[in-house]
Write an enzyme that holds these catalytic residues in place. Structure first.
Site, mmCIF file in Angstrom:
data_model
loop_
_atom_site.group_PDB
_atom_site.id
_atom_site.type_symbol
_atom_site.label_atom_id
_atom_site.label_comp_id
_atom_site.label_asym_id
_atom_site.label_seq_id
_atom_site.Cartn_x
_atom_site.Cartn_y
_atom_site.Cartn_z
ATOM 1 C CE LYS A 109 -3.946 2.004 2.063
ATOM 2 N NZ LYS A 109 -3.268 3.457 2.345
ATOM 3 C CD GLU A 164 -1.939 5.355 -4.143
ATOM 4 O OE1 GLU A 164 -1.325 6.156 -3.242
ATOM 5 O OE2 GLU A 164 -3.268 5.415 -4.053
#
EC number: 6.5.1.2
Length: 652
Positions: A109, A164
């Protein structure tokens, strides 16, 4: 010259891919620079022949006026968080109720900013922030300056991908060094630095700061049948995909991976804040589906937050828009996750009692979800006083008696005329996720309320320009802008208004879902609770809350007044028609369509009431096929699912 420019662009883009994506450069930096300078000279001499995928587009030089809003064709959902092994076990148990033998994929993440990239015929046409998941900001020009984002793809694809954007630690150190030398405040952490960079209006600044990306999902309907295959496909297209991932059959394997990543975390060249666990098979993802806010087939394990000791100095009690009274601790300042923290939530009175928090205690403070400072526990060995905290019995705003209901953990003020509740409701109504009235923030709302110019949200639309001039510090130009922003908000789609009304349990996602079905707030106000509860992802609690709200005389008067002032009560998005041709059906699009763009086909299916998904499962009702449909057509035939072609869709 065009031939040489083509050669140079192809060469430089290949070398850039080797350097940024494959980490395996085949030429020296000096050779790359020489070719780059040659291309710049040619483009300067022949500007009309500059190619769309020229690497010179990444250098910067544009100063933007601002960022336009952009509606995501495919919504960006949040992920459910998990903070313990037990919560992962619970997630696994929920999955196994629907999927007998799931395989999971675990990915890092990344602590960055979510982005969505859209390509048409293989050319990057839109780079957008997550925003609220439905509407983001178009930052295409800035994202073109991120060197590892392909400007063109090796195939002429129409595709939307998610990922991201982050600032590597080395870039972060360099940026802060420059800011320090220039006497500018340093960024607190790489995430803040990345966010600040992507909000720059000068694209040259973005180009200098060396942002990077990891892509993790094809948002548009995928032709792959698993997340792992999808990641490999993204790599083939030239995107950077994080190589640190595993496939796992159970939570033991997942937990071992989490522990391994936790030990390596500090040595990574970028920041991470957890591990994302997804069901790997896309058909199984389809079976599991979504809640209103998040997919049921994924969870984000968050690493334990940084903790610091601080002394409790005092407690403030504030009233929110629903009447809940929240305690906030004032603390000796501490550095936590890159920021100075001097206030932290104590949640509620039950939490204070459970943790036995007393006056002058030394407490452990952390950032819940890496965002909100909160008191975790008391350091009992450092206790200096046995005196308990003073718990209020009267509302700090209106002095009404506070109630503590048996089924609630918080104190609550139930006075509907409580000034603090009214003011917080007005602030919420004007906020970005609600009516998005630019400039009408807490400070202006407080001044309007104190001057008795607004008592409820309808009063906002009765304000004139001259009313704002009565407020301290507001000049003519600001007054005009505030008035214009209020008038513009009248045209918002009705889900913004519904969320702005502050009905309990009705958030922004629920508001949109309700208006998709009922088309207007007036229709919704007349709907019975059974009809509301029958909508997928909703239920009895939301239905009862709506029924209670719309049953009051005050809500009827408020809606009438809002309508009289010109506020739109109708939904402007794609509605779901209850008796539409495909109402309630789950449809998969596959193969190459000849006349319709895939996005056009998807929009048409949705307008006819269908839910369009990317994978075939036992829940699929219909498959619309184009040329070269391949394995999905075969699977549909094996499962006995109805198959239609493009001509059939056009005829509807």
């Amino acid at each position: 010259m065009n031939k040489r420019m083509n050669e140079l662009v192809a060469l430089l883009n290949r070398y850039a891919t080797e350097y940024y994506t494959s980490d395996n450069p085949s030429v020296a930096d000096s050779e790359y620079d020489r070719l780059y300078r040659e291309l710049v000279e040619l483009e300067t001499a022949y500007p009309e022949q500059v190619l769309a995928d020229s690497p010179t587009h990444r250098v910067g030089g544009k100063v933007l006026d601002g960022f336009e809003k952009y509606s995501h064709q495919y919504p960006l959902y949040s992920l459910q968080d998990a903070f313990s092994r037990e919560e992962l076990d619970a997630f696994d148990a929920r999955v196994r109720k629907e999927v007998a033998h799931p395989t999971y994929i675990c990915e890092l993440k990344i602590d960055g900013l979510s982005i969505s990239l859209t390509y048409e015929k293989g050319i990057l046409v839109a780079g957008v922030t997550r925003g609220d998941g439905s509407i983001g900001e178009n930052i295409t020009e800035n994202l073109k300056r991120v060197k590892d984002i392909p400007l063109t793809l090796p195939e002429e694809l129409d595709i939307t991908v998610r990922g991201e954007c982050y600032m590597p630690r080395a870039s972060f150190d360099q940026v802060n060094q420059v800011r320090q030398e220039n006497g500018e405040p340093e960024f607190a952490n790489p995430r803040n630095a990345a966010a600040g960079t992507l909000r720059q209006l000068d694209t040259a600044v973005v180009a200098k700061r060396n942002l990077a990306t990891f892509l993790y999902q094809e948002a548009s309907p995928s032709t792959r049948d698993s997340q792992e295959k999808g990641l490999k496909y993204l790599e083939q297209l030239g995107f950077v995909v994080n190589p640190k991932r595993i496939l796992a059959e159970n939570i033991d394997e997942i937990w071992n991976f989490i522990q391994e990543v936790g030990q390596e975390r500090e040595n990574l060249p970028y920041d991470i804040d957890g591990v994302v666990i997804k069901v790997n098979d896309l058909a199984s993802q389809e079976e599991l589906g979504f809640t209103v806010k998040a997919p049921k087939w994924a969870v984000a394990y968050k690493f334990p937050a940084e903790e610091k000791e601080a002394q409790l100095l005092s407690v403030d009690w504030t009233v929110g828009r629903t009447g809940v009274v929240t305690p906030t601790a004032n603390l000796t300042p501490v550095q936590l996750a890159g920021t100075t923290v001097s206030r932290a939530t104590l949640h509620n009175v039950d939490y204070i009692a459970e943790k036995d928090i007393r006056k002058d205690d030394t407490v452990i403070v952390y950032k819940a979800g890496d965002i909100i400072p909160a008191v975790l526990r008391v350091v009992e060995s450092k206790r200096v006083s046995e005196e308990k905290l003073d718990i209020p019995t009267n509302c700090p705003s209106c002095n009404s008696d506070l109630l503590h209901f048996e089924d609630e953990v918080a104190l609550r003020c139930i006075n509907p005329r409580c000034p603090a509740q009214i003011m917080e409701g007005l602030i919420h109504f004007a906020s970005r996720d609600a009516m998005n009235i630019t400039g009408l923030g807490p400070s202006i709302v407080e001044k309007l309320f104190a001057a008795n110019l607004v008592k409820d949200v309808a009063d906002i639309y009765r304000l004139q320009e001259e009313d704002f001039l009565l407020l301290e510090g507001v000049k003519e130009k600001s007054a005009a802008k505030l008035y214009q922003a209020i008038q513009a908000s009248k045209e918002n789609s009705a889900e913004k208004l519904l969320f702005g009304l502050g009905i309990r349990h009705v958030g922004s996602k629920v508001s949109q879902l309700l208006l998709q079905y009922f088309h207007s707030i007036e229709n919704l106000s007349q709907a019975d609770s059974e009809e509301v509860a029958s909508i997928e992802s909703l239920g009895g609690v939301i239905a009862k809350s709506l029924q209670t709200y719309f049953a009051t005389e005050g809500s009827e008067i408020l809606l009438r007044e809002l309508k009289e002032t010109g506020v739109n009560l109708d939904y402007k998005g794609q509605t779901v028609v209850a008796d539409a041709a495909l109402s309630g059906l789950t449809v998969v699009l596959t193969g190459k369509l000849e006349r319709l763009k895939r996005s056009e086909a998807k929009s048409k299916l949705e307008s006819l009431g269908a839910k369009v998904t990317g994978s075939i499962s036992k829940k699929t009702d219909l498959v619309v096929v184009g040329a070269d449909a391949g394995s999905k057509l075969q699977k549909a035939q094996e499962l006995g699912i109805q198959v239609r072609d493009e001509a059939w869709l056009e005829s509807l």
